[in-house]
Design a protein around this motif. Sequence first.
Motif, mmCIF file in Angstrom:
data_model
loop_
_atom_site.group_PDB
_atom_site.id
_atom_site.type_symbol
_atom_site.label_atom_id
_atom_site.label_comp_id
_atom_site.label_asym_id
_atom_site.label_seq_id
_atom_site.Cartn_x
_atom_site.Cartn_y
_atom_site.Cartn_z
ATOM 1 N N UNK A 13 0.529 -0.601 -0.391
ATOM 2 C CA UNK A 13 -0.208 -0.253 -0.159
ATOM 3 C C UNK A 13 1.196 1.194 -0.371
ATOM 4 N N UNK A 14 1.804 1.253 0.596
ATOM 5 C CA UNK A 14 2.551 2.209 0.838
ATOM 6 C C UNK A 14 3.864 2.858 -0.388
ATOM 7 N N UNK A 15 4.072 1.619 -0.912
ATOM 8 C CA UNK A 15 4.564 2.007 -2.293
ATOM 9 C C UNK A 15 3.818 1.994 -3.671
ATOM 10 N N UNK A 45 -0.279 0.342 17.339
ATOM 11 C CA UNK A 45 -0.798 0.916 18.361
ATOM 12 C C UNK A 45 -0.424 2.334 17.497
ATOM 13 N N UNK A 46 -0.470 2.647 16.487
ATOM 14 C CA UNK A 46 -0.329 3.995 16.144
ATOM 15 C C UNK A 46 -0.671 3.557 14.755
ATOM 16 N N UNK A 47 -1.443 5.153 13.700
ATOM 17 C CA UNK A 47 -1.629 5.582 12.407
ATOM 18 C C UNK A 47 -0.248 5.155 11.421
ATOM 19 N N UNK A 58 2.001 8.477 4.328
ATOM 20 C CA UNK A 58 2.534 7.824 4.921
ATOM 21 C C UNK A 58 2.336 9.118 6.064
ATOM 22 N N UNK A 59 1.743 8.361 7.118
ATOM 23 C CA UNK A 59 2.536 8.855 8.115
ATOM 24 C C UNK A 59 3.668 9.349 8.917
ATOM 25 N N UNK A 64 9.076 6.030 9.219
ATOM 26 C CA UNK A 64 9.602 5.033 9.919
ATOM 27 C C UNK A 64 9.882 3.794 9.554
ATOM 28 N N UNK A 65 8.338 3.219 10.082
ATOM 29 C CA UNK A 65 7.907 1.889 9.832
ATOM 30 C C UNK A 65 8.701 0.663 8.421
ATOM 31 N N UNK A 66 8.266 1.879 7.534
ATOM 32 C CA UNK A 66 8.149 1.469 6.396
ATOM 33 C C UNK A 66 9.796 1.058 5.582
ATOM 34 N N UNK A 67 10.618 2.044 6.194
ATOM 35 C CA UNK A 67 11.798 1.663 5.863
ATOM 36 C C UNK A 67 12.495 0.244 6.720
ATOM 37 N N UNK A 68 11.924 -0.129 7.898
ATOM 38 C CA UNK A 68 12.619 -1.034 9.041
ATOM 39 C C UNK A 68 11.749 -2.810 8.051
#
Length: 308
Positions: A13-15, A45-47, A58-59, A64-68
Amino acid sequence: MLKLDAIAGFVAVAESRSISAAARRLRLSKSVVSARLADLEQTLGTSLLHRTTRKLSLTEDGAAFLERATRILHEVEAATSELAERRGELVGPLRISAPVTFGRMHLGPALYPLLARHPRLELTLELDDRRVDAAADGYDAVVRHGVLDDSRLVAWHLAPSQRLLVASPDYLARHGTPHDLETLGRHRGIFYLNRGAADWRLQAPDGPVSVQAATALRVNNGDLSRDAAIAGLGIALLPSFIVGDALLAGSLHRIDVGALPAPESLYVASPVGRRASAKLRALVDCLRQAIGDPPYWDAFRRIDAPSS
């Protein structure tokens, strides 16, 4: 507990910046992708995404989460592939994009033996003449024709390519065969729609030239351009991998005006930083072997060669 399929759904979804596009890419329903995304956000626990009626973005936490998350998916795929490689297998998804005409004429038949040898290889082949963004659109590799001009890609050369001026014997009998740039401009042309101008851009001995001509047809497909030339509508400038069979059969003739486009290449490219997996290496080796050196579609050149 984090689920790998939920992470994969978020990355898709992010890409693609679209749940619908991500669903098509993952071959799932939109509702399943949405549910997995919601489950992941609840677990974290976050959007992760800003949602509006027009687009997704992206929020700060999502970025930050996408990279990992992307790294995690690549590592899992690499680990799975490495285990399979130990057994001489190719396993898992391989998603590639290729031009429509090249894919239909050459890519499919070349890949069937690879798929037969490795039944656990999950190949997705998408044919599209637009210049897709390999990384953003989620492709492992793209097959392209032309000049590599994207620093975000690393490429493996498949074969040289040359575009040729061609016309049917009937057209040339009715209108005459041009032998220089001046007479070429008096003919009717079959032009690629996305080029914009109705001209042929060639490389003459003293530099690049543009030869304008009356338009018989503009179309964004190589098959239709070739078929229009065979039907006698005008002169077309097309790669030999599209017109090689027609030249060999005599339904098209080459036209020599002392100038041709600069030589190009067919190549496989993947995003910089991606590990060259066994699947990707096998894809390149398979295509090189199937195409040959020189390419099999250039068999017509043996007829043109002067006898000794």
